[in-house]
Design a protein around this motif. Structure first.
Motif, PDB file in Angstrom:
ATOM      1  N   ASN A   1       7.793  -2.214 -32.624  1.00 39.25           N
ATOM      2  CA  ASN A   1       7.015  -2.062 -31.376  1.00 39.25           C
ATOM      3  C   ASN A   1       7.633  -2.821 -30.193  1.00 39.25           C
ATOM      4  O   ASN A   1       6.917  -3.403 -29.380  1.00 39.25           O
TER       5      ASN A   1
ATOM      6  N   GLY B   1       7.197   6.856 -33.394  1.00 36.11           N
ATOM      7  CA  GLY B   1       6.923   7.370 -32.052  1.00 36.11           C
ATOM      8  C   GLY B   1       7.285   8.835 -31.974  1.00 36.11           C
ATOM      9  O   GLY B   1       7.976   9.374 -32.851  1.00 36.11           O
TER      10      GLY B   1
ATOM     11  N   TYR C   1       6.407   3.858 -30.398  1.00 35.82           N
ATOM     12  CA  TYR C   1       7.585   3.059 -30.073  1.00 35.82           C
ATOM     13  C   TYR C   1       8.819   3.622 -30.774  1.00 35.82           C
ATOM     14  O   TYR C   1       8.717   4.456 -31.673  1.00 35.82           O
TER      15      TYR C   1
ATOM     16  N   GLN D   1       8.881   0.964 -26.026  1.00 34.49           N
ATOM     17  CA  GLN D   1       7.901   2.039 -26.017  1.00 34.49           C
ATOM     18  C   GLN D   1       8.589   3.390 -25.819  1.00 34.49           C
ATOM     19  O   GLN D   1       9.525   3.514 -25.034  1.00 34.49           O
ATOM     20  N   THR D   2       8.145   4.379 -26.555  1.00 36.90           N
ATOM     21  CA  THR D   2       8.709   5.722 -26.423  1.00 36.90           C
ATOM     22  C   THR D   2       8.335   6.312 -25.066  1.00 36.90           C
ATOM     23  O   THR D   2       7.201   6.186 -24.613  1.00 36.90           O
ATOM     24  N   LYS D   3       9.322   6.958 -24.431  1.00 37.98           N
ATOM     25  CA  LYS D   3       9.117   7.598 -23.130  1.00 37.98           C
ATOM     26  C   LYS D   3       9.471   9.078 -23.234  1.00 37.98           C
ATOM     27  O   LYS D   3      10.273   9.471 -24.092  1.00 37.98           O
TER      28      LYS D   3
ATOM     29  N   TYR E   1       4.356   8.954 -27.309  1.00 43.35           N
ATOM     30  CA  TYR E   1       3.470   8.112 -28.106  1.00 43.35           C
ATOM     31  C   TYR E   1       4.300   7.090 -28.886  1.00 43.35           C
ATOM     32  O   TYR E   1       5.429   7.384 -29.303  1.00 43.35           O
TER      33      TYR E   1
END
Length: 577
Positions: free
Chosen positions: A241, A217, A236, A244-246, A234
């Protein structure tokens, strides 16, 4: 006619003149917020470390865009009017927001008490033709309140209101005008750039990086003229997975720590005349006296020209019993989950070993982590304070860098921090919020060369301070000359500034990007990070990833991901000219 080369001093002088000619902010967005009352010129808010801010609305859910935008700038607690007095008593700045229907008489009576209690009350009203603002102005005419108003509570107007409070947007209408003093979060609105096309390019490169397992990610951020034109996450946290990447995730910055942790401290101490770059290590460190480090000037250290050993793998020399899986009286240095180092290992073994290490090829450029171990020691001896505390107190907290700091597991939940390597050789565990660099971990997580964690947003704030040549949020933290000195080329043998890396003058190397210009400075990080700051274009580019997960991989380099994304941003800028 034969051309005569200008002396380096004049080249630097004229390059700095060209850099300063560029404006810090070019606000193109129309701001419809009016500032009806601004006693003491308190808007936009300035020193955030002196403020304890609460926002109170009749419905926090309804005003979520407003609250969320406020929280991009500072630590802001959100409440409704239930138990107003109890909830707000420990805050010195109260933001009260609503429409004429929201701000009932009983609510205003409670706010009146806050004013009596010497709290700074900022009213933010959402009403057509100042209907609420006019009423409040009459009700609180003799009192020290701040009053802002906008026509309605649409999400766009809520966000404009929040940015106006902090200076993300300058107020351009009415009698009480203000200037932009902080980052503006308007998604490239009226920037003149084809953001959609740029996004397609960056998306494709990011997806390729994830597909090819260069990174699980990543987060990309770009700021131009003080406006965030791109910010996206984008993938993880891991290849499982699960998380999720923030964009709000916290990353291990690795060697970006050198320019965003240690170097700003040295810049500050040099300005205060506490540290002199032309004085020697032995001038500041008693333990260096009598060693081969004693007479080395700090300037040489900052340029990586002292001839230090590039890297000492201390973890390979640990003896049986130095590391254990549980905390005890003798083992309290936590280097990862369920991994504890014997006390004082840094003081008793690591630092003496560095001081005794050999000097080779002094005067040549040899990138060395030891250089920033040295500068951290100098800083701490002169300030009588741990470096992580010092940089937070004088810089991070005042300008609103909320996440930047060392040992993030002491301050944040584990899931907010992106893990790095599954360490099979030293700590025998997945590193989650503990610094990837082994030496920095053994030094207690705070080192001159590594250990800093941050979000992209916090790095962008720091970068904008540098682009503004020392000013941010309406407060000056550095003299312009200090920024110019440290970020410009200062070496006869390399491209380096003082602490800062710079664009390579050899165009064939295409570093950091084939489209980068000679004004660009910044740094990369081993964990898969970079920040590049471009005064010519008033541009900041930030890339954060954990390319070392689950094991160290070279895929990010092979695919040239960071440079290609930077190229996509430059292409967008060039196409708009």
């Amino acid at each position: 006619m034969k051309k005569t080369a200008l002396p380096k001093f004049f080249v630097l002088f004229f390059s700095l003149i060209s850099i300063t000619a560029f404006g810090q902010y070019k606000q193109a967005v129309d701001n419809h917020v009016l500032l009806s009352k601004n006693p003491s010129q308190s808007i936009p808010l300035k020193r955030l470390d002196e403020l304890k801010i609460a926002v109170v609305t009749a419905s926090p859910a309804h005003y979520a865009p407003f609250v969320s935008m406020l929280q991009r700038y500072a630590e802001v607690s959100s409440f409704d009017f239930h138990q107003y007095d109890e909830k707000t008593k420990y805050y010195n700045t109260i933001i009260v927001a609503g429409t004429i229907e929201d701000l009932r008489g009983d609510y205003l009576a409670m706010v009146q008490q806050s004013i009596v209690n010497r709290k700074h009350v900022i009213f933010c009203t959402f009403s057509p033709q100042n209907t609420v603002a006019g009423t409040l102005n009459n009700s609180f005419r003799q009192q020290n309140i701040t009053l802002l108003d906008v026509a309605d509570a649409s999400p766009a107007h809520q966000e404009q209101m929040a940015m106006s409070i902090f200076g993300g947007l300058g107020i351009t209408e009415g009698q009480n005008k203000t200037e932009q003093t902080r980052l503006q979060y308007t998604k490239g609105e009226r920037s003149g750039l084809d953001i959609a096309k740029m996004t397609q390019k960056i998306d494709a490169i990011a997806q390729e990086a994830i597909r090819e397992h260069a990174v699980p990610g990543l987060v990309v951020m770009a700021v131009k003229n003080g406006q965030v034109i791109f910010e996206k996450s984008y993938g993880y946290h891991t290849y499982e997975n699960k998380i999720q990447t923030k964009t709000t995730d916290i990353f291990d910055l690795a060697s970006i720590s050198k320019i965003a942790g240690t170097t700003p401290v040295i810049m500050h101490l040099q300005e205060l005349k506490i540290v002199n770059l032309d004085s020697t290590i032995g001038r500041y460190l008693y333990q260096a006296k009598g060693t081969n480090k004693e007479n080395i000037p700090l300037r040489t250290v900052m340029l990586h020209e002292a001839g230090f050993t590039p890297f000492i793998p201390f973890y390979r020399d640990l003896k049986k019993g130095d590391l254990q899986t549980f905390s005890s009286e003798s083992h309290q240095v936590k280097v990862a989950d369920n991994s504890y180092l014997i006390n004082n290992y840094y003081q008793d073994v690591m630092w003496p070993t560095m001081l005794k290490s050999s000097i080779k090829n002094a005067g040549k450029y040899i990138y060395s982590d030891i250089s920033m171990y040295v500068m951290k020691e100098v800083a701490e001896h002169e300030t009588s304070q741990p470096m992580d505390e010092y940089v937070t107190d004088f810089l991070y907290a005042p300008i609103g860098m909320k996440t930047a700091g060392y040992n993030p597991r002491n301050r944040f939940e584990k899931d907010a921090i992106v893990p790095t390597e599954n360490d099979t050789s030293f700590r025998k565990v997945l590193l989650e919020g503990y610094v990837h660099d082994q030496g920095a971990a053994m030094a207690g997580g705070v080192a001159g060369h590594a250990g800093l964690f941050s979000t992209a947003n916090d790095l962008a704030i720091y970068a904008q301070l540098l682009l503004n040549r020392g000013d941010y949020g309406g407060v000056r933290f550095y003299n312009p000359a200090t920024i110019d000195l440290f970020t410009s080329n200062q070496s006869k043998v390399s491209r380096r500034g003082l602490g800062f890396d710079r664009a390579d003058p050899d165009p064939k190397k295409e570093y950091p990007s084939k489209l980068a210009n000679s004004s660009v400075y910044g740094h990369t990080g081993y964990t898969g990070t970079c920040i590049w700051i471009d005064p010519k274009h008033q541009l900041t580019y930030i890339f954060l990833s954990n390319r070392v997960h689950p094991q160290v991989s070279t895929k990010l380099y092979e695919l040239n991901v960071r440079s290609r994304i930077q190229d996509a941003i430059y292409e967008t800028i060039n196409e708009a000219k």
